[in-house]
Design a protein around this motif. Sequence first.
Motif, PDB file in Angstrom:
ATOM      1  N   ALA A 110       0.829  -1.204   0.000  1.00 26.61           N
ATOM      2  CA  ALA A 110       0.000   0.000   0.000  1.00 26.61           C
ATOM      3  C   ALA A 110       0.866   1.258   0.000  1.00 26.61           C
ATOM      4  CB  ALA A 110      -0.934  -0.007   1.204  1.00 26.61           C
ATOM      5  N   ALA A 111       1.966   1.206   0.749  1.00 24.17           N
ATOM      6  CA  ALA A 111       2.856   2.361   0.829  1.00 24.17           C
ATOM      7  C   ALA A 111       3.531   2.657  -0.504  1.00 24.17           C
ATOM      8  CB  ALA A 111       3.914   2.130   1.907  1.00 24.17           C
ATOM      9  N   GLN A 112       3.678   1.630  -1.335  1.00 26.96           N
ATOM     10  CA  GLN A 112       4.310   1.838  -2.646  1.00 26.96           C
ATOM     11  C   GLN A 112       3.343   2.467  -3.645  1.00 26.96           C
ATOM     12  OE1 GLN A 112       7.597   1.105  -2.403  1.00 26.96           O
ATOM     13  NE2 GLN A 112       6.858   0.506  -0.360  1.00 26.96           N
ATOM     14  N   LEU A 113       2.051   2.481  -3.325  1.00 26.38           N
ATOM     15  CA  LEU A 113       1.048   2.984  -4.262  1.00 26.38           C
ATOM     16  C   LEU A 113       0.798   4.477  -4.069  1.00 26.38           C
ATOM     17  CD1 LEU A 113      -1.259  -0.152  -4.167  1.00 26.38           C
ATOM     18  CD2 LEU A 113      -0.007   0.696  -6.161  1.00 26.38           C
ATOM     19  N   ASN A 114       0.142   4.846  -2.978  1.00 25.01           N
ATOM     20  CA  ASN A 114      -0.077   6.266  -2.698  1.00 25.01           C
ATOM     21  C   ASN A 114      -0.532   6.432  -1.256  1.00 25.01           C
ATOM     22  OD1 ASN A 114      -3.089   6.078  -2.676  1.00 25.01           O
ATOM     23  ND2 ASN A 114      -2.785   5.613  -4.868  1.00 25.01           N
ATOM     24  N   PRO A 115      -0.506   7.664  -0.729  1.00 23.75           N
ATOM     25  CA  PRO A 115      -0.841   7.874   0.689  1.00 23.75           C
ATOM     26  C   PRO A 115      -2.236   7.383   1.072  1.00 23.75           C
ATOM     27  CG  PRO A 115       0.275   9.805  -0.173  1.00 23.75           C
ATOM     28  CD  PRO A 115      -0.007   8.901  -1.356  1.00 23.75           C
ATOM     29  N   LEU A 116      -3.246   7.563   0.201  1.00 25.96           N
ATOM     30  CA  LEU A 116      -4.599   7.151   0.562  1.00 25.96           C
ATOM     31  C   LEU A 116      -4.666   5.645   0.792  1.00 25.96           C
ATOM     32  CD1 LEU A 116      -7.533   7.855   1.068  1.00 25.96           C
ATOM     33  CD2 LEU A 116      -7.952   7.699  -1.395  1.00 25.96           C
ATOM     34  N   CYS A 117      -3.993   4.884  -0.057  1.00 24.60           N
ATOM     35  CA  CYS A 117      -3.981   3.429   0.134  1.00 24.60           C
ATOM     36  C   CYS A 117      -3.431   3.067   1.509  1.00 24.60           C
ATOM     37  CB  CYS A 117      -3.148   2.760  -0.954  1.00 24.60           C
ATOM     38  SG  CYS A 117      -3.900   2.775  -2.593  1.00 24.60           S
ATOM     39  N   LEU A 118      -2.366   3.739   1.912  1.00 23.81           N
ATOM     40  CA  LEU A 118      -1.765   3.448   3.212  1.00 23.81           C
ATOM     41  C   LEU A 118      -2.648   3.926   4.355  1.00 23.81           C
ATOM     42  CD1 LEU A 118       0.684   2.248   4.633  1.00 23.81           C
ATOM     43  CD2 LEU A 118       1.769   4.504   4.533  1.00 23.81           C
ATOM     44  N   TRP A 119      -3.252   5.088   4.219  1.00 21.88           N
ATOM     45  CA  TRP A 119      -4.119   5.610   5.279  1.00 21.88           C
ATOM     46  C   TRP A 119      -5.346   4.737   5.501  1.00 21.88           C
ATOM     47  CZ3 TRP A 119      -3.975  11.248   3.017  1.00 21.88           C
ATOM     48  CH2 TRP A 119      -2.720  11.815   3.292  1.00 21.88           C
ATOM     49  N   LEU A 120      -5.807   4.089   4.447  1.00 19.32           N
ATOM     50  CA  LEU A 120      -6.984   3.225   4.575  1.00 19.32           C
ATOM     51  C   LEU A 120      -6.651   1.851   5.153  1.00 19.32           C
ATOM     52  CD1 LEU A 120      -8.792   3.992   1.185  1.00 19.32           C
ATOM     53  CD2 LEU A 120      -9.556   4.664   3.474  1.00 19.32           C
ATOM     54  N   MET A 121      -5.376   1.569   5.326  1.00 24.39           N
ATOM     55  CA  MET A 121      -4.939   0.251   5.778  1.00 24.39           C
ATOM     56  C   MET A 121      -5.566  -0.168   7.125  1.00 24.39           C
ATOM     57  SD  MET A 121      -2.687  -2.348   5.332  1.00 24.39           S
ATOM     58  CE  MET A 121      -2.008  -3.600   6.425  1.00 24.39           C
ATOM     59  N   ALA A 154     -12.727  -1.057  -5.492  1.00 18.13           N
ATOM     60  CA  ALA A 154     -12.469   0.366  -5.269  1.00 18.13           C
ATOM     61  C   ALA A 154     -10.981   0.614  -5.098  1.00 18.13           C
ATOM     62  CB  ALA A 154     -13.235   0.846  -4.042  1.00 18.13           C
ATOM     63  N   GLY A 155     -10.294  -0.348  -4.463  1.00 22.30           N
ATOM     64  CA  GLY A 155      -8.857  -0.200  -4.238  1.00 22.30           C
ATOM     65  C   GLY A 155      -8.073  -0.139  -5.527  1.00 22.30           C
ATOM     66  N   GLY A 156      -8.508  -0.888  -6.543  1.00 24.98           N
ATOM     67  CA  GLY A 156      -7.837  -0.819  -7.837  1.00 24.98           C
ATOM     68  C   GLY A 156      -7.905   0.575  -8.428  1.00 24.98           C
ATOM     69  N   TRP A 157      -9.052   1.222  -8.263  1.00 26.32           N
ATOM     70  CA  TRP A 157      -9.221   2.599  -8.759  1.00 26.32           C
ATOM     71  C   TRP A 157      -8.350   3.560  -7.956  1.00 26.32           C
ATOM     72  CZ3 TRP A 157     -12.681   4.404 -12.652  1.00 26.32           C
ATOM     73  CH2 TRP A 157     -12.733   5.786 -12.775  1.00 26.32           C
ATOM     74  N   ILE A 158      -8.397   3.447  -6.630  1.00 24.65           N
ATOM     75  CA  ILE A 158      -7.651   4.355  -5.753  1.00 24.65           C
ATOM     76  C   ILE A 158      -6.146   4.206  -5.960  1.00 24.65           C
ATOM     77  CG2 ILE A 158      -7.139   4.878  -3.334  1.00 24.65           C
ATOM     78  CD1 ILE A 158     -10.016   3.925  -2.721  1.00 24.65           C
ATOM     79  N   THR A 161      -5.435   6.519  -8.977  1.00 28.50           N
ATOM     80  CA  THR A 161      -5.756   7.951  -8.903  1.00 28.50           C
ATOM     81  C   THR A 161      -5.449   8.589  -7.552  1.00 28.50           C
ATOM     82  OG1 THR A 161      -8.042   7.572  -8.168  1.00 28.50           O
ATOM     83  CG2 THR A 161      -7.626   7.563 -10.550  1.00 28.50           C
ATOM     84  N   GLY A 162      -5.365   7.765  -6.504  1.00 25.14           N
ATOM     85  CA  GLY A 162      -5.136   8.317  -5.170  1.00 25.14           C
ATOM     86  C   GLY A 162      -6.348   8.978  -4.574  1.00 25.14           C
ATOM     87  N   GLU A 163      -7.527   8.731  -5.151  1.00 24.77           N
ATOM     88  CA  GLU A 163      -8.750   9.329  -4.631  1.00 24.77           C
ATOM     89  C   GLU A 163      -9.969   8.503  -5.051  1.00 24.77           C
ATOM     90  OE1 GLU A 163      -8.691  13.189  -6.362  1.00 24.77           O
ATOM     91  OE2 GLU A 163      -9.331  12.502  -8.342  1.00 24.77           O
ATOM     92  N   PHE A 164     -11.064   8.720  -4.322  1.00 24.49           N
ATOM     93  CA  PHE A 164     -12.326   8.087  -4.692  1.00 24.49           C
ATOM     94  C   PHE A 164     -12.973   8.864  -5.839  1.00 24.49           C
ATOM     95  CE2 PHE A 164     -12.169   6.159  -0.431  1.00 24.49           C
ATOM     96  CZ  PHE A 164     -12.609   4.872  -0.724  1.00 24.49           C
ATOM     97  N   ALA A 165     -13.859   8.174  -6.558  1.00 23.95           N
ATOM     98  CA  ALA A 165     -14.647   8.793  -7.623  1.00 23.95           C
ATOM     99  C   ALA A 165     -15.908   7.956  -7.765  1.00 23.95           C
ATOM    100  CB  ALA A 165     -13.860   8.819  -8.933  1.00 23.95           C
ATOM    101  N   PRO A 166     -16.981   8.514  -8.387  1.00 18.87           N
ATOM    102  CA  PRO A 166     -18.220   7.744  -8.516  1.00 18.87           C
ATOM    103  C   PRO A 166     -18.041   6.335  -9.077  1.00 18.87           C
ATOM    104  CG  PRO A 166     -18.630  10.017  -9.099  1.00 18.87           C
ATOM    105  CD  PRO A 166     -17.160   9.909  -8.859  1.00 18.87           C
ATOM    106  N   PRO A 167     -17.230   6.120 -10.128  1.00 19.87           N
ATOM    107  CA  PRO A 167     -17.077   4.738 -10.612  1.00 19.87           C
ATOM    108  C   PRO A 167     -16.485   3.801  -9.563  1.00 19.87           C
ATOM    109  CG  PRO A 167     -16.333   6.289 -12.284  1.00 19.87           C
ATOM    110  CD  PRO A 167     -16.544   7.073 -11.029  1.00 19.87           C
ATOM    111  N   ALA A 168     -15.604   4.324  -8.715  1.00 17.56           N
ATOM    112  CA  ALA A 168     -15.015   3.490  -7.664  1.00 17.56           C
ATOM    113  C   ALA A 168     -16.093   3.024  -6.685  1.00 17.56           C
ATOM    114  CB  ALA A 168     -13.927   4.264  -6.927  1.00 17.56           C
ATOM    115  N   TRP A 169     -16.967   3.948  -6.293  1.00 20.31           N
ATOM    116  CA  TRP A 169     -18.061   3.583  -5.388  1.00 20.31           C
ATOM    117  C   TRP A 169     -18.990   2.561  -6.046  1.00 20.31           C
ATOM    118  CZ3 TRP A 169     -17.403   4.715  -0.540  1.00 20.31           C
ATOM    119  CH2 TRP A 169     -16.749   5.877  -0.160  1.00 20.31           C
ATOM    120  N   LEU A 170     -19.269   2.741  -7.322  1.00 16.82           N
ATOM    121  CA  LEU A 170     -20.153   1.813  -8.026  1.00 16.82           C
ATOM    122  C   LEU A 170     -19.517   0.429  -8.154  1.00 16.82           C
ATOM    123  CD1 LEU A 170     -21.513   4.184 -10.819  1.00 16.82           C
ATOM    124  CD2 LEU A 170     -22.853   3.145  -8.969  1.00 16.82           C
TER     125      LEU A 170
END
Length: 295
Positions: A110-121, A154-158, A161-170
């Motif tokens: 997660a740390a290799q991807l982006n901060p949001l991935c790590l924060w959601l850990m 949703a994690g694949g999207w994040i 992009t490092g952020e949520f978006a409507p397609p990720a929620w769907l």
Amino acid sequence: MNAAAQVKTYLDLVKFEHTVFALPFAYAGMLLASLAANGTGWPGWSVLIWVTVAMASARTAAMGANRVIDRFIDAGNPRTAGREVPSGKITPAQAWTLVVVSLVVMAFAAAQLNPLCLWLMPLAVVFLIGYPYTKRYTWLCHAWLGITDGAAAAGGWIAVTGEFAPPAWLLWAVVIFWMIGLDVIYATMDYDFDRRNNVKSIPVRFGIPQALKIAAGSHALTFVLLLAVGAAVGASGWYYLAAAAMGGILLYEHRIVNPNDLTRANVAFFDANMWLALTMLAGVIVDVVWRTLNG
């Protein structure tokens, strides 16, 4: 036990082949996010590798914890008594060690991807480890599992992009309701045991006939959400063709399982849903390539 046999035992413990359920949705989210973010569906080797490592380690941690936490329940159920922990092939300490190592690997990925991935850990860990306990308290345990597995999509999207978006929620919602339906079908195989031992599930709470109707309704909603994902990302006809095929697979699941004949419940649970997940990934790959070349 030699090294090869030991590795096989650990793979059996975590049902490694079931990784095919969530991982294709993680890849689908990753590819769709890449197309939305930079006009090409290719996220780069680094993202692909670390998403794979994160998802595989998360699932390994979840299954390892599930098996060791449920070892006493599994030992009393003839269908599951031969599993690796209750049968003594793997000790609880060994299983917990696998869980801890997997979580460390997941955090590193997660740390290799982006901060949001790590924060959601930390939140992810709560859901990954918490599922086995939910069946002791609520028949909504299937929803907990759906939320947990849906995070992969949703994690694949994040991850891209490092952020949520409507397609990720769907995408998350697609997997939630898909998993609810398939887990309810799976739970029908343990209906008698669960009822006698106060294990919570939708089949125990509502009975098998009503539970299968709930599963069918959940899968109908899954199909609607698949169409919503297509609309949200501006998908081509290739995506919708795959979605139609997935709808056909869901219908097949419910044709082969009924309250008077549950003998093919495992086929509906594993085989059909394996093909559904792979169809999703194939449809997204073709859609993304088509839109990249014709965009």
